[in-house]
Write a protein that holds these residues in place. Structure first.
Motif, PDB file in Angstrom:
ATOM      1  N   ALA A 101       6.219  79.591  62.096  1.00 60.12           N
ATOM      2  CA  ALA A 101       6.115  80.089  63.622  1.00 60.12           C
ATOM      3  C   ALA A 101       5.155  81.185  63.641  1.00 60.12           C
ATOM      4  O   ALA A 101       4.116  81.491  64.045  1.00 60.12           O
ATOM      5  CB  ALA A 101       7.342  80.389  64.308  1.00 60.12           C
ATOM      6  N   ARG A 102       5.460  82.042  62.676  1.00 59.91           N
ATOM      7  CA  ARG A 102       4.898  83.367  62.508  1.00 59.91           C
ATOM      8  C   ARG A 102       3.409  83.137  62.147  1.00 59.91           C
ATOM      9  O   ARG A 102       2.375  83.601  62.602  1.00 59.91           O
ATOM     10  CB  ARG A 102       5.670  84.548  61.489  1.00 59.91           C
ATOM     11  CG  ARG A 102       4.950  85.880  61.523  1.00 59.91           C
ATOM     12  CD  ARG A 102       5.697  86.681  60.746  1.00 59.91           C
ATOM     13  NE  ARG A 102       7.008  86.961  60.949  1.00 59.91           N
ATOM     14  CZ  ARG A 102       7.866  87.837  60.521  1.00 59.91           C
ATOM     15  NH1 ARG A 102       7.540  88.419  59.459  1.00 59.91           N
ATOM     16  NH2 ARG A 102       9.166  88.139  61.067  1.00 59.91           N
ATOM     17  N   LYS A 103       3.140  82.430  60.895  1.00 59.48           N
ATOM     18  CA  LYS A 103       1.982  81.957  60.389  1.00 59.48           C
ATOM     19  C   LYS A 103       0.791  81.175  61.330  1.00 59.48           C
ATOM     20  O   LYS A 103      -0.230  81.580  61.541  1.00 59.48           O
ATOM     21  CB  LYS A 103       2.071  81.217  59.118  1.00 59.48           C
ATOM     22  CG  LYS A 103       0.790  81.081  58.313  1.00 59.48           C
ATOM     23  CD  LYS A 103       0.430  82.219  57.616  1.00 59.48           C
ATOM     24  CE  LYS A 103      -0.977  82.055  56.604  1.00 59.48           C
ATOM     25  NZ  LYS A 103      -1.162  83.267  55.925  1.00 59.48           N
ATOM     26  N   SER A 104       1.665  80.499  62.106  1.00 58.22           N
ATOM     27  CA  SER A 104       0.990  79.967  63.097  1.00 58.22           C
ATOM     28  C   SER A 104       0.501  80.308  64.532  1.00 58.22           C
ATOM     29  O   SER A 104      -0.236  79.898  65.213  1.00 58.22           O
ATOM     30  CB  SER A 104       1.637  78.390  63.596  1.00 58.22           C
ATOM     31  OG  SER A 104       2.675  78.970  64.375  1.00 58.22           O
ATOM     32  N   GLY A 105       1.206  81.640  64.438  1.00 51.20           N
ATOM     33  CA  GLY A 105       0.833  82.585  65.763  1.00 51.20           C
ATOM     34  C   GLY A 105       1.507  82.706  66.807  1.00 51.20           C
ATOM     35  O   GLY A 105       1.114  83.486  67.777  1.00 51.20           O
ATOM     36  N   ILE A 106       2.759  82.118  66.944  1.00 54.74           N
ATOM     37  CA  ILE A 106       3.680  82.360  68.078  1.00 54.74           C
ATOM     38  C   ILE A 106       4.724  83.221  67.746  1.00 54.74           C
ATOM     39  O   ILE A 106       4.980  83.635  66.477  1.00 54.74           O
ATOM     40  CB  ILE A 106       4.169  81.132  68.418  1.00 54.74           C
ATOM     41  CG1 ILE A 106       5.214  80.470  67.226  1.00 54.74           C
ATOM     42  CG2 ILE A 106       3.289  80.113  68.841  1.00 54.74           C
ATOM     43  CD1 ILE A 106       6.143  79.202  67.736  1.00 54.74           C
ATOM     44  N   ASP A 107       5.355  84.004  68.692  1.00 53.70           N
ATOM     45  CA  ASP A 107       6.317  84.955  68.484  1.00 53.70           C
ATOM     46  C   ASP A 107       7.544  84.410  68.089  1.00 53.70           C
ATOM     47  O   ASP A 107       8.477  83.783  68.698  1.00 53.70           O
ATOM     48  CB  ASP A 107       6.490  85.674  69.996  1.00 53.70           C
ATOM     49  CG  ASP A 107       7.395  86.837  69.722  1.00 53.70           C
ATOM     50  OD1 ASP A 107       8.040  87.019  68.650  1.00 53.70           O
ATOM     51  OD2 ASP A 107       7.797  87.513  70.742  1.00 53.70           O
ATOM     52  N   ALA A 108       7.896  84.502  66.748  1.00 48.60           N
ATOM     53  CA  ALA A 108       9.032  83.949  66.025  1.00 48.60           C
ATOM     54  C   ALA A 108      10.459  84.438  66.520  1.00 48.60           C
ATOM     55  O   ALA A 108      11.453  83.700  66.672  1.00 48.60           O
ATOM     56  CB  ALA A 108       9.080  84.051  64.545  1.00 48.60           C
ATOM     57  N   THR A 109      10.441  85.857  67.307  1.00 49.15           N
ATOM     58  CA  THR A 109      11.435  86.194  67.462  1.00 49.15           C
ATOM     59  C   THR A 109      12.037  85.487  68.949  1.00 49.15           C
ATOM     60  O   THR A 109      13.069  85.916  69.137  1.00 49.15           O
ATOM     61  CB  THR A 109      11.296  87.687  68.086  1.00 49.15           C
ATOM     62  OG1 THR A 109      10.203  87.901  69.114  1.00 49.15           O
ATOM     63  CG2 THR A 109      10.930  88.546  66.747  1.00 49.15           C
ATOM     64  N   GLN A 110      11.283  84.819  69.590  1.00 45.44           N
ATOM     65  CA  GLN A 110      11.495  84.286  70.813  1.00 45.44           C
ATOM     66  C   GLN A 110      12.229  82.653  70.589  1.00 45.44           C
ATOM     67  O   GLN A 110      12.992  82.051  71.384  1.00 45.44           O
ATOM     68  CB  GLN A 110      10.556  83.861  71.842  1.00 45.44           C
ATOM     69  CG  GLN A 110      10.023  85.231  72.518  1.00 45.44           C
ATOM     70  CD  GLN A 110       9.140  84.745  73.552  1.00 45.44           C
ATOM     71  OE1 GLN A 110       9.277  84.080  74.484  1.00 45.44           O
ATOM     72  NE2 GLN A 110       7.915  85.139  73.495  1.00 45.44           N
ATOM     73  N   LEU A 111      12.187  82.227  69.226  1.00 44.23           N
ATOM     74  CA  LEU A 111      12.704  80.797  69.036  1.00 44.23           C
ATOM     75  C   LEU A 111      14.039  80.604  68.899  1.00 44.23           C
ATOM     76  O   LEU A 111      14.535  79.603  69.439  1.00 44.23           O
ATOM     77  CB  LEU A 111      12.041  80.555  67.650  1.00 44.23           C
ATOM     78  CG  LEU A 111      10.597  79.924  67.518  1.00 44.23           C
ATOM     79  CD1 LEU A 111       9.995  79.798  66.449  1.00 44.23           C
ATOM     80  CD2 LEU A 111      10.448  78.748  68.313  1.00 44.23           C
ATOM     81  N   PRO A 112      15.008  81.595  68.497  1.00 48.35           N
ATOM     82  CA  PRO A 112      16.244  81.178  68.527  1.00 48.35           C
ATOM     83  C   PRO A 112      16.897  81.233  69.886  1.00 48.35           C
ATOM     84  O   PRO A 112      17.600  80.271  70.258  1.00 48.35           O
ATOM     85  CB  PRO A 112      16.919  82.415  67.911  1.00 48.35           C
ATOM     86  CG  PRO A 112      15.833  82.951  66.695  1.00 48.35           C
ATOM     87  CD  PRO A 112      14.535  82.756  67.552  1.00 48.35           C
ATOM     88  N   GLY A 113      16.259  81.999  70.920  1.00 47.47           N
ATOM     89  CA  GLY A 113      16.642  81.697  72.142  1.00 47.47           C
ATOM     90  C   GLY A 113      16.087  80.452  72.975  1.00 47.47           C
ATOM     91  O   GLY A 113      16.885  79.881  73.610  1.00 47.47           O
ATOM     92  N   ALA A 114      14.831  80.231  72.466  1.00 50.95           N
ATOM     93  CA  ALA A 114      14.177  79.191  73.267  1.00 50.95           C
ATOM     94  C   ALA A 114      14.744  77.861  72.468  1.00 50.95           C
ATOM     95  O   ALA A 114      14.789  76.874  73.391  1.00 50.95           O
ATOM     96  CB  ALA A 114      12.726  79.087  72.583  1.00 50.95           C
TER      97      ALA A 114
END
Length: 314
Positions: free
Chosen positions: A204-217
């Motif tokens: 996710a980080r490498k692809s350009g999205i905010d990885a910190t939002q993923l657990p909540g998402a």
């Protein structure tokens, strides 16, 4: 004055607890909060001092603890540590009594557990329960751990004062070693999950999205899990302290699973791969000695940065 109809309060058992490390400490705290008398011993005495300040009694030695208690609990790092405490040169087997309960809350080898339980029963008559737990620090603090129990049903019933304080559920999996085998199944899922979570967050980080939002998402969906919410959130945010789960501990458990799978002829490619990834992650200089398991993401980030993305190079 008591008469024949007056209920008599049953005396609470005296609990001894050997091993007040990362997970043992909140367990002892829970026992104290539930009004139980607890004596503690730890190889590093300083780790037990806060528990003494909270009401525990510090034993001079494991033998002194075992001699003074009704139920002895162990929460130690590995199979060798458990064997040494019970059967070593200063082993507690010398003072354990017939019928006395020993509850091993450690995660250790099922086959050695069976051998030690049989040995203990034949030498002094003490009763062994293997009772590894799942849930980590948050559930340990809340007294909501999951217990996988191996041993005799009546012994497990007698251990209720301990299990009631520490857990939300105790499942009797079978005879000695069955609890440890169930914990091995648990660790297969957790270890493979942690490796996949780290891989996903690095992607996710490498692809350009905010990885910190993923657990909540992902919360509440099919990809959600307790490891994702606890360790995934830490991985995404780069939080590695305080340590809540050692990478070395997970390595020990998953390596044991791979060994057991090989011995019984089970096909376990995912567990084997998780073991390999955790081994390589633990050898990275950037993660330090026995880091929090959240540092496993470092392996994926470093390999992505260097362009080493082939599975053969992981």
């Amino acid at each position: 004055m008591l008469d024949a109809n007056t209920p008599v309060a049953k005396a609470k058992p005296r609990i001894g607890f050997i091993g007040t490390g990362l997970i043992g400490t909140p367990m002892v705290q829970r026992l104290l909060e539930c009004g139980l008398s607890v004596a503690v011993w730890n190889r590093t005495p300083s780790k037990a001092v806060p528990l003494v300040e909270q009401g525990a009694t510090l034993a001079d030695s494991p033998r002194a603890l075992a001699a003074a208690c009704d139920i002895v609990c162990l929460c130690l790092t590995n199979t060798a540590a458990v064997h040494d405490v019970v059967f070593g040169e200063q082993g507690i087997d010398a003072v354990l009594r017939a019928g006395q309960l020993l509850i091993d809350l450690s995660s250790i080898a099922p086959d050695t557990t069976r051998e030690m339980a049989e040995n203990l029963a034949s030498t002094c008559g003490a009763r062994w329960i293997d009772a590894p737990v799942s849930g980590g620090l948050p559930l340990a603090r809340a007294g909501r751990l999951i217990v996988f129990a191996g041993g005799a049903a009546d012994d497990i019933a007698r251990a209720a004062p301990v299990f009631d304080a520490l857990s939300q559920r105790v499942t009797h999996m079978g005879g000695h070693g069955a609890g440890q085998l169930a914990k091995s199944c648990n660790q297969m899922i957790v270890a493979c999950n942690l490796v996949t979570i780290a891989e996903m967050l690095a992607f996710a980080r490498k692809s350009g999205i905010d990885a910190t939002q993923l657990p909540g998402a992902l919360a509440g969906g099919f990809a959600d899990s307790l490891p994702l919410q606890v360790f995934g959130s830490r991985m995404a945010a780069g939080v590695v302290t305080p340590r809540i789960g050692g990478l070395g501990t997970f390595r020990k458990d998953i390596d044991q699973v791979v060994r057991l799978a090989g011995e019984c002829g089970a096909y376990a490619p995912m567990a084997t791969r998780a073991s390999e990834v955790m081994l390589e992650a633990s050898h990275l200089e950037s993660v330090g000695a026995d880091p929090d398991v959240s540092r496993i993401i470092t392996l994926f980030l470093e390999r992505s940065a260097s362009g080493s993305t082939s599975p053969d190079t992981l």
